[in-house]
Design an enzyme around this catalytic site. Structure first.
Site, short mmCIF file in Angstrom:
data_model
loop_
_atom_site.label_atom_id
_atom_site.label_comp_id
_atom_site.label_asym_id
_atom_site.label_seq_id
_atom_site.Cartn_x
_atom_site.Cartn_y
_atom_site.Cartn_z
N ASN A 149 -2.27 19.10 -1.95
CA ASN A 149 -3.26 18.25 -1.06
C ASN A 149 -2.88 18.47 0.47
OD1 ASN A 149 -3.77 15.59 0.17
ND2 ASN A 149 -5.53 15.98 -0.74
N GLN B 137 7.25 3.88 3.83
CA GLN B 137 6.05 3.42 3.64
C GLN B 137 5.64 2.47 4.61
OE1 GLN B 137 3.84 5.37 1.58
NE2 GLN B 137 2.18 4.82 2.92
N LYS C 27 5.71 3.32 8.05
CA LYS C 27 4.42 4.05 8.59
C LYS C 27 3.35 3.33 8.44
CE LYS C 27 4.45 7.48 5.56
NZ LYS C 27 4.12 8.60 4.62
N GLY D 19 -2.74 8.13 -4.10
CA GLY D 19 -2.15 9.40 -4.71
C GLY D 19 -0.76 9.87 -4.08
N ASP D 20 -0.30 10.89 -4.72
CA ASP D 20 0.93 11.44 -3.86
C ASP D 20 1.02 12.65 -4.83
OD1 ASP D 20 3.22 10.95 -1.98
OD2 ASP D 20 4.38 11.54 -3.83
N LYS E 293 5.24 1.79 -3.34
CA LYS E 293 5.28 3.12 -3.76
C LYS E 293 5.60 3.12 -5.19
CE LYS E 293 4.64 7.32 -2.46
NZ LYS E 293 4.01 7.93 -1.29
N SER F 293 -6.86 5.75 4.01
CA SER F 293 -6.74 5.05 2.74
C SER F 293 -7.23 3.31 3.19
CB SER F 293 -5.44 4.79 1.90
OG SER F 293 -5.38 5.88 1.18
N LYS G 34 1.05 -1.13 -0.07
CA LYS G 34 -0.02 0.11 0.09
C LYS G 34 0.75 1.20 0.01
CE LYS G 34 -3.77 2.08 0.43
NZ LYS G 34 -3.55 2.56 -0.92
N THR H 168 -4.40 13.48 5.39
CA THR H 168 -2.77 13.71 5.66
C THR H 168 -2.62 14.99 6.38
OG1 THR H 168 -2.46 12.54 3.60
CG2 THR H 168 -0.44 13.41 4.55
P1 NDP Z 1 0.70 17.66 -4.36
O1 NDP Z 1 1.11 17.48 -5.85
O2 NDP Z 1 -0.76 18.01 -4.11
O3 NDP Z 1 1.59 18.99 -3.82
C1 NDP Z 1 2.94 19.12 -3.70
C2 NDP Z 1 3.23 20.37 -3.31
O4 NDP Z 1 4.70 20.64 -3.18
C3 NDP Z 1 2.86 21.40 -4.46
O5 NDP Z 1 2.82 22.77 -3.89
C4 NDP Z 1 4.35 21.57 -5.11
O6 NDP Z 1 4.65 22.58 -5.78
C5 NDP Z 1 5.42 21.43 -4.19
N1 NDP Z 1 6.34 20.78 -4.55
C6 NDP Z 1 6.60 19.49 -5.12
N2 NDP Z 1 7.82 19.31 -5.32
C7 NDP Z 1 8.48 20.41 -5.08
C8 NDP Z 1 9.74 20.88 -5.09
N3 NDP Z 1 10.87 19.97 -5.76
N4 NDP Z 1 10.29 21.92 -4.62
C9 NDP Z 1 9.51 22.82 -4.07
N5 NDP Z 1 8.11 22.48 -3.92
C10 NDP Z 1 7.79 21.24 -4.75
O7 NDP Z 1 1.21 16.80 -3.19
P2 NDP Z 1 0.89 16.24 -1.86
O8 NDP Z 1 0.20 17.50 -1.19
O9 NDP Z 1 -0.15 14.92 -2.15
O10 NDP Z 1 2.26 15.55 -1.30
C11 NDP Z 1 3.06 16.62 -0.79
C12 NDP Z 1 4.15 15.73 0.27
O11 NDP Z 1 3.30 14.96 1.12
C13 NDP Z 1 4.97 14.87 -0.58
O12 NDP Z 1 5.97 14.58 0.04
C14 NDP Z 1 4.17 13.48 -0.37
O13 NDP Z 1 4.71 12.35 -0.52
C15 NDP Z 1 3.52 13.68 1.06
N6 NDP Z 1 2.46 12.68 1.50
C16 NDP Z 1 1.21 13.02 0.79
C17 NDP Z 1 0.09 12.19 1.11
C18 NDP Z 1 -1.05 12.38 0.55
O14 NDP Z 1 -2.23 11.83 1.04
N7 NDP Z 1 -1.41 12.95 -0.44
C19 NDP Z 1 0.31 11.16 2.12
C20 NDP Z 1 1.66 10.99 2.76
C21 NDP Z 1 2.53 12.00 2.42
P3 NDP Z 1 4.70 22.80 -7.73
O15 NDP Z 1 2.88 22.80 -7.87
O16 NDP Z 1 5.17 24.10 -8.02
O17 NDP Z 1 5.14 21.65 -7.93
#
Ligand code: NDP
Length: 448
Positions: free
Chosen positions: A243, A114, A117, A168-169, A129, A381, A93, A212
């Site tokens: 997100n 993961q 976690k 998603g991620d 992943k 999830s 997962k 999250t």
């Molecule tokens: P989203 O795609 O919804 O958002 C990602 C955000 O991070 C955007 O604002 C993006 O900016 C920014 N970002 C991505 N890459 C970079 C970078 N290299 N430098 C600066 N900013 C960056 O992703 P999520 O919110 O889902 O995920 C964010 C984090 O949380 C990740 O590490 C993910 O693995 C983790 N996570 C997510 C979960 C989930 O349920 N979605 C669960 C657990 C962990 P831009 O639009 O400019 O790329």
């Protein structure tokens, strides 16, 4: 050098040798091993059975070509992956990430993390992943759909409701999950809970989108409460605007804190007046509907200014990194502490580099590592999987209560394994609590 340090170094040398150039993976394993080796020093069975060595090797990695056609008719070619890391305590997962920086090292670090976690959530889920170096940014809906369909043509044979359940991620939200699920259903002619984060019309769970971000804030609230404190009136720096960041802001607002920054890959906005519900509604429209840049927030609101770089120079009491890996380095960690930061809860995966973590630990601030702090997403999830299996839908208030309780229990597990003389080392607590369950399951299986 002590015996434990010697074992640790030998172990890490082996990991580095077998996985050359995979820096993110080395970093994730090193962070875990640094706390597990002291814990197992007097537990020879884990050494004898080579448990950590086996946990640092994915069960399998699938890599595949993903050809798709853009709107101009050009054939494009991407690489797809699914890393099935460890299914000792349940089906694999973990999310799918679509971002140009995706490579095997990034997905192996994420799959390894993961596993721990998912164990911490208390639910029966193994670790995995996947993703692709596809960049959804600037692509039309039709292009994203064609890519997702092509990606699923290969992925479908490796996943299943009892085998591997992706979510998603970064770069994979409701739109992408819809396209992926539609294609799976079409290929397999089966309607099953093979993906989570689905739309409510086709088997999604209430609270999954928010889980999250909400969970990351609940974890911070739990740490503060243990110290007789709360989020009330605190200034909070959040990075990211996707997100996780969005719903972290919402929950900070519910709990009486004030969020003063947000960011994306182009820079950050600083809004000393705070990002209230109306401004958050603007952000959601900007990022989720119009898919615009964070600078537009500063163009819209006079109280806010846009800056290049990351937000960690802004003075705050609480930091919630919610964007991506390695977004807080040692210097930035020191700056946060010097500016009065007392707590960090990681919404993103591995947002703090190893030297940054050391800085937080040495300063003895409240530092919650991602595998504990952001586990709320995968926990809900897991609840989505249960609802799909039972063909039922739980109510929002029930799920929100379950999320809150899960984060409370994870916090308690960290305290149980990480407390020493009244101070909690949440890094050690999370790693050890996550390790024990998976390791003991592996012991039961013998040499598998
Ligand atoms: P989203 O795609 O919804 O958002 C990602 C955000 O991070 C955007 O604002 C993006 O900016 C920014 N970002 C991505 N890459 C970079 C970078 N290299 N430098 C600066 N900013 C960056 O992703 P999520 O919110 O889902 O995920 C964010 C984090 O949380 C990740 O590490 C993910 O693995 C983790 N996570 C997510 C979960 C989930 O349920 N979605 C669960 C657990 C962990 P831009 O639009 O400019 O790329």
């Amino acid at each position: 050098m002590s015996k434990t340090e010697e074992y640790l170094q030998r172990f890490m040398n082996g990991v580095i040798k077998r996985n050359p150039g995979e820096l993110e993976f080395h970093q994730a394993v090193s962070e875990v091993a640094g706390t597990i080796f002291p814990y197992i020093a007097d537990k020879p069975i884990y050494h004898k059975m080579q448990i950590l060595e086996r946990m640092a090797e994915p069960d399998r990695v699938v890599m595949f070509r993903v050809p798709w056609t853009d709107d101009k008719g050009n054939i494009r070619n991407q690489r797809g992956y699914r890393v099935q890391f460890n299914n000792s305590i349940g089906p694999y997962k973990g999310g799918l990430r679509f971002h140009p920086s995706v490579n095997l090292s990034v997905l192996k670090f994420l799959g390894f993390e993961q596993t721990f976690k998912n164990s911490l959530t208390g639910l029966p889920m193994g670790g995995g992943k996947g993703g692709s170096d596809f960049n959804p940014k600037g692509k039309t809906d039709n292009e994203v759909m064609r890519f997702c369909q092509s990606f699923m043509i290969e992925l479908h044979r490796h996943i299943g409701e009892d085998t591997d359940v992706p979510a998603g991620d970064i770069g994979v939200g409701a739109r992408e999950i819809g396209y992926l699920f539609g294609q799976y259903k079409r290929i397999e002619n089966r309607f099953v809970g093979v993906l989570t984060g689905k739309g409510m019309e086709f088997g999604g769970s209430k609270i999954r989108t928010e889980a999250t971000g909400y969970g990351t804030v609940y974890f911070m609230q739990n740490m503060l409460q243990r110290n007789g404190d709360s989020l009330e009136g605190k200034n909070v720096c959040v990075s990211g605007s996707g997100n996780v960041a969005t719903y972290a802001v919402e929950k900070v607002n519910h709990l009486g804190g004030k969020v003063i920054t947000l960011s994306d890959s182009s820079g950050f906005v600083h809004d000393p007046d705070g990002i209230d519900a109306d401004k958050l509604a603007f952000l959601i429209d900007l990022k989720q509907v119009r898919r615009g840049r964070i600078k537009e927030y500063a163009d819209e609101f006079n109280s806010a200014s846009f800056h290049e770089g990351r937000p960690w120079g802004v003075s705050c009491e609480i930091a919630l990194p919610c964007a991506t890996q390695n977004e807080i380095n040692e210097e930035e960690a020191k700056t946060l502490i010097n500016n009065g930061c007392i707590g960090v809860s990681e919404g993103a995966n591995m947002p703090t580099g190893l030297a940054g973590i050391d800085t937080f630990q040495e300063a003895r601030i409240l530092y919650a590592p991602s595998k504990a702090a952001n586990a709320g997403g995968v926990a809900v999830s897991g609840l989505e999987m249960s609802q799909n299996s039972a063909r039922i839908t739980w109510k929002e208030d029930e799920l929100e209560k379950l999320l809150e309780t899960t984060m409370f229990n994870i916090h308690q597990s960290c305290v149980e394994y990480g407390e020493c003389d009244g101070h909690v080392d949440y890094l050690a607590g999370a790693n050890i609590a996550g390790f024990v369950k998976v390791a003991d399951a592996m012991l039961s299986f013998g040499h598998t």
